[in-house]
Design a protein around this motif. Structure first.
Motif, PDB file in Angstrom:
ATOM      1  N   GLU A  26       0.833  -1.213   0.000  1.00 13.27           N
ATOM      2  CA  GLU A  26       0.000   0.000   0.000  1.00 13.27           C
ATOM      3  C   GLU A  26       0.863   1.255   0.000  1.00 13.27           C
ATOM      4  O   GLU A  26       0.574   2.219  -0.721  1.00 13.27           O
ATOM      5  CB  GLU A  26      -0.935  -0.001   1.214  1.00 13.27           C
ATOM      6  N   LEU A  27       1.920   1.246   0.792  1.00 11.38           N
ATOM      7  CA  LEU A  27       2.818   2.396   0.838  1.00 11.38           C
ATOM      8  C   LEU A  27       3.536   2.578  -0.503  1.00 11.38           C
ATOM      9  O   LEU A  27       3.625   3.695  -1.022  1.00 11.38           O
ATOM     10  CB  LEU A  27       3.829   2.231   1.975  1.00 11.38           C
ATOM     11  N   ALA A  28       4.018   1.486  -1.067  1.00 10.27           N
ATOM     12  CA  ALA A  28       4.677   1.549  -2.383  1.00 10.27           C
ATOM     13  C   ALA A  28       3.707   2.102  -3.430  1.00 10.27           C
ATOM     14  O   ALA A  28       4.088   2.943  -4.255  1.00 10.27           O
ATOM     15  CB  ALA A  28       5.184   0.170  -2.786  1.00 10.27           C
ATOM     16  N   ASN A  29       2.473   1.643  -3.381  1.00 13.10           N
ATOM     17  CA  ASN A  29       1.464   2.128  -4.339  1.00 13.10           C
ATOM     18  C   ASN A  29       1.157   3.608  -4.148  1.00 13.10           C
ATOM     19  O   ASN A  29       0.878   4.319  -5.114  1.00 13.10           O
ATOM     20  CB  ASN A  29       0.194   1.294  -4.250  1.00 13.10           C
ATOM     21  N   GLU A  30       1.209   4.070  -2.897  1.00 12.38           N
ATOM     22  CA  GLU A  30       0.997   5.498  -2.633  1.00 12.38           C
ATOM     23  C   GLU A  30       2.091   6.331  -3.298  1.00 12.38           C
ATOM     24  O   GLU A  30       1.807   7.336  -3.950  1.00 12.38           O
ATOM     25  CB  GLU A  30       0.968   5.767  -1.128  1.00 12.38           C
ATOM     26  N   TYR A  31       3.358   5.910  -3.165  1.00  7.55           N
ATOM     27  CA  TYR A  31       4.444   6.654  -3.812  1.00  7.55           C
ATOM     28  C   TYR A  31       4.386   6.513  -5.332  1.00  7.55           C
ATOM     29  O   TYR A  31       4.702   7.453  -6.056  1.00  7.55           O
ATOM     30  CB  TYR A  31       5.815   6.246  -3.254  1.00  7.55           C
ATOM     31  N   ARG A  32       3.953   5.369  -5.786  1.00  8.54           N
ATOM     32  CA  ARG A  32       3.784   5.168  -7.230  1.00  8.54           C
ATOM     33  C   ARG A  32       2.741   6.147  -7.776  1.00  8.54           C
ATOM     34  O   ARG A  32       2.938   6.766  -8.817  1.00  8.54           O
ATOM     35  CB  ARG A  32       3.373   3.716  -7.480  1.00  8.54           C
TER      36      ARG A  32
END
Length: 146
Positions: A17-23
């Motif tokens: 979820e965090l990676a997707n937020e930065y993506r």
């Protein structure tokens, strides 16, 4: 354009979820493509990575513990320079046993996020945050504080 070639899927849901937020945030500044490759032996992973790299244009960064470390500002400056010159940058994140010698030799730069070792999931998340930070620095946004 930015591309990440990563061994393994994101299994840790909060990190994903965090990676997707930065993506998502990064999409404001640049196009991003992520190629997830199945884990195998270092040699097989290397073959898969080299196959994906065939015909690739842009600077290739292989994430490796012996790679160059830099500040966020230095990374931002280097990334913008490379993107201006070639239009794309490719980052390779290996599996638990790292990258093959052939992949490291194919890269233009061995790059390290830290002297510490991270799982591929943490490495991907940190890389995405640093890519977003680098683009934010170049854009002059208030995300990065000195």
């Amino acid at each position: 354009m930015l591309k990440i070639i990563a061994i393994g899927k994101m299994k840790n849901k909060p990190l994903e979820e965090l990676a997707n937020e930065y993506r998502k945030r990064l999409s404001k500044y640049d196009k991003l493509e992520i190629a997830e490759l199945k884990d195998a032996s270092v040699e097989k992973e290397g073959e898969k990575i080299l196959e994906v790299l065939k015909g690739a244009k842009g600077k290739i960064y292989a994430m490796a513990e012996e790679g160059k470390t830099m500040s966020s500002e230095e990374f931002s400056e280097m990334l913008e320079k490379d993107l201006m010159a070639s239009g794309s940058s490719i980052f390779i994140i290996g599996g638990p046993y790292g990258l093959s010698k052939e992949v490291k030799e194919a890269a233009h730069c061995l790059f390290s996020l830290s002297k510490m070792t991270f799982t591929h999931e943490w490495a991907r998340t940190i890389l995405l945050e640093q890519l977003y930070r680098a683009k934010s620095i170049s854009a002059g946004s208030g995300y990065h504080h000195k």
